[in-house]
Design an enzyme around this catalytic site. Structure first.
Site, mmCIF file in Angstrom:
data_model
loop_
_atom_site.group_PDB
_atom_site.id
_atom_site.type_symbol
_atom_site.label_atom_id
_atom_site.label_comp_id
_atom_site.label_asym_id
_atom_site.label_seq_id
_atom_site.Cartn_x
_atom_site.Cartn_y
_atom_site.Cartn_z
ATOM 1 N N TYR A 144 0.837 -1.207 0.000
ATOM 2 C CA TYR A 144 0.000 0.000 0.000
ATOM 3 C C TYR A 144 0.869 1.253 0.000
ATOM 4 O O TYR A 144 0.714 2.117 -0.861
ATOM 5 C CB TYR A 144 -0.904 -0.035 1.225
ATOM 6 N N ASP A 145 1.824 1.323 0.950
ATOM 7 C CA ASP A 145 2.640 2.539 1.089
ATOM 8 C C ASP A 145 3.452 2.800 -0.177
ATOM 9 O O ASP A 145 3.449 3.901 -0.728
ATOM 10 C CB ASP A 145 3.636 2.407 2.257
ATOM 11 N N GLN A 274 3.478 7.736 15.138
ATOM 12 C CA GLN A 274 2.813 9.037 15.278
ATOM 13 C C GLN A 274 2.418 9.547 13.902
ATOM 14 O O GLN A 274 3.058 9.233 12.898
ATOM 15 C CB GLN A 274 3.757 10.043 15.940
#
Ligand code: NAD
Ligand code: UDP
Length: 309
Positions: A144-145, A274
């Site tokens: 995906y990335d 994060q």
């Protein structure tokens, strides 16, 4: 205008189509229902400005339209990891097929829904568009990335080489009605678990952070980006409010009045620690910023799931 939305039967696509139709446009929805659902588009079938093209975006297609929004791609980690090779094909071939169609039609605007995942597990916080990311190219999320990163490359090369007017948007976690209850993303998982008084499954210690954007804000941003002139992006669209996953779980328990307890499960590999968008560019270039805060958006989403569960 006649507008093609690939992936229109999915979560974001269904909201985008609703808004485009409401503004008086004609919409062609291309989808093969890989993760999308008929229920998300049933409401449009009676509208003569709406048509459905049941088709796989990896196979070339033709449609005489004025703009293309390319959303076709499974978005939840569970769904995009079910068949990783297919995810790569959807990202790359889907992008090429949209851009080839634009070329055939004389160079119409094509908007690509890229993702904050292009930043991977970021060492720059909050994430700015100029940050090049920290992606593991061989990990379980890479289909995906890296697929989305390569799709951006394809978009920019069609822009350079064939002068296609492109718009690239990096979407940060978005939530709202029409998410599938079993799609596996954190907001839908927690709300469904809370409404059923089941355990809330926090992965890891729940200290990782995400920024959650309500879908109507995202759709406004997508349309603003499409309408902007002479700017390709990439632009971040997301809500800069940042919450730990544990905070999200507690908020949902409190808003639903649930008896659910939090349980801790293993953190998936390569789960970003994060994530928070820097939206200065979107503010400056598109005059866009989110209007719906997390609590207001969660309340609307909880109402939706109460109706469908
Ligand atoms: P979704 O899974 O709900 O919708 C994706 C849609 O694409 C579905 O209707 C699915 O059936 C369709 N699709 C998948 N493969 C296809 C294929 N081969 N041919 C035709 N259609 C196909 O996901 P979503 O949340 O609505 O995401 C829409 C887009 O936005 C995706 O490209 C996603 O990567 C991107 N995005 C979403 C988020 C988010 O938080 N929702 C974040 C970043 C990026
Ligand atoms: N997550 C979680 N419990 C769940 C689903 C997800 O703790 O039931 C966590 C996940 O590990 C990640 C965050 O919530 O840290 C967001 O996950 P999601 O799959 O929604 O999207 P991501 O941002 O990882 O693509």
């Amino acid at each position: 205008m006649k507008i093609l939305v690939t992936g229109g039967a999915g979560f974001v696509g269904s909201h985008l189509i609703e808004k485009l139709l409401a503004a008086g446009n004609q919409v062609v929805c291309l989808d093969n229902f890989y993760t999308g659902r008929k229920e998300n588009i049933n409401q449009f079938l009676a509208n003569s400005n709406f048509s459905l093209l049941e088709h796989d975006v990896t196979i070339p297609f033709e449609s005489s339209v004025d703009q293309i929004y390319n959303l076709a791609c499974p978005a939840s980690p569970i769904n995009y990891q079910k068949n990783r090779i297919e995810t790569i094909k959807i990202n790359i071939l889907g992008a090429i097929n949209c851009l080839e169609l634009s070329k055939k039609l004389g160079g119409i605007k094509v908007l690509q829904t890229s993702t904050s995942e292009v930043y991977g597990d970021p060492d720059v916080h909050p994430q700015v568009e100029s940050y090049r990311g920290n992606v593991n190219p061989i990990g379980p999320r890479a289909c995906y990335d890296e697929g989305k990163r390569c799709a951006e490359t394809v978009f920019f090369d069609y822009h350079r080489q064939s002068n296609i007017p492109i718009r690239v948007v990096r979407i940060f976690n978005t939530y709202g009605p029409n998410m599938s209850e079993d799609d596996g993303r954190v907001v839908s998982n927690f709300i469904v678990q809370a409404l059923n008084n089941q355990d809330i499954t926090v992965y890891g210690q729940g200290e990782q952070t995400r920024s959650f954007c309500y879908v109507s804000d995202l759709v406004d941003g997508l349309i603003k980006m499409m309408e902007t002139n002479n700017w390709t992006g990439p632009v971040n669209l997301g809500n800069p409010g940042e919450f730990t996953i544990k905070e999200l779980a507690n908020k949902i328990i409190s808003l639903t009045g649930s008896r659910s307890k939090i349980i801790y499960q293993p953190l998936p590999q390569d789960d970003p620690r994060q994530r928070k968008p820097d939206i200065s560019l979107a503010k400056e270039k598109l005059n866009w910023q989110p209007q719906v805060d997390l609590e207001a958006g969660l309340i609307k989403t909880i109402e939706y799931f109460k109706k469908v569960l």
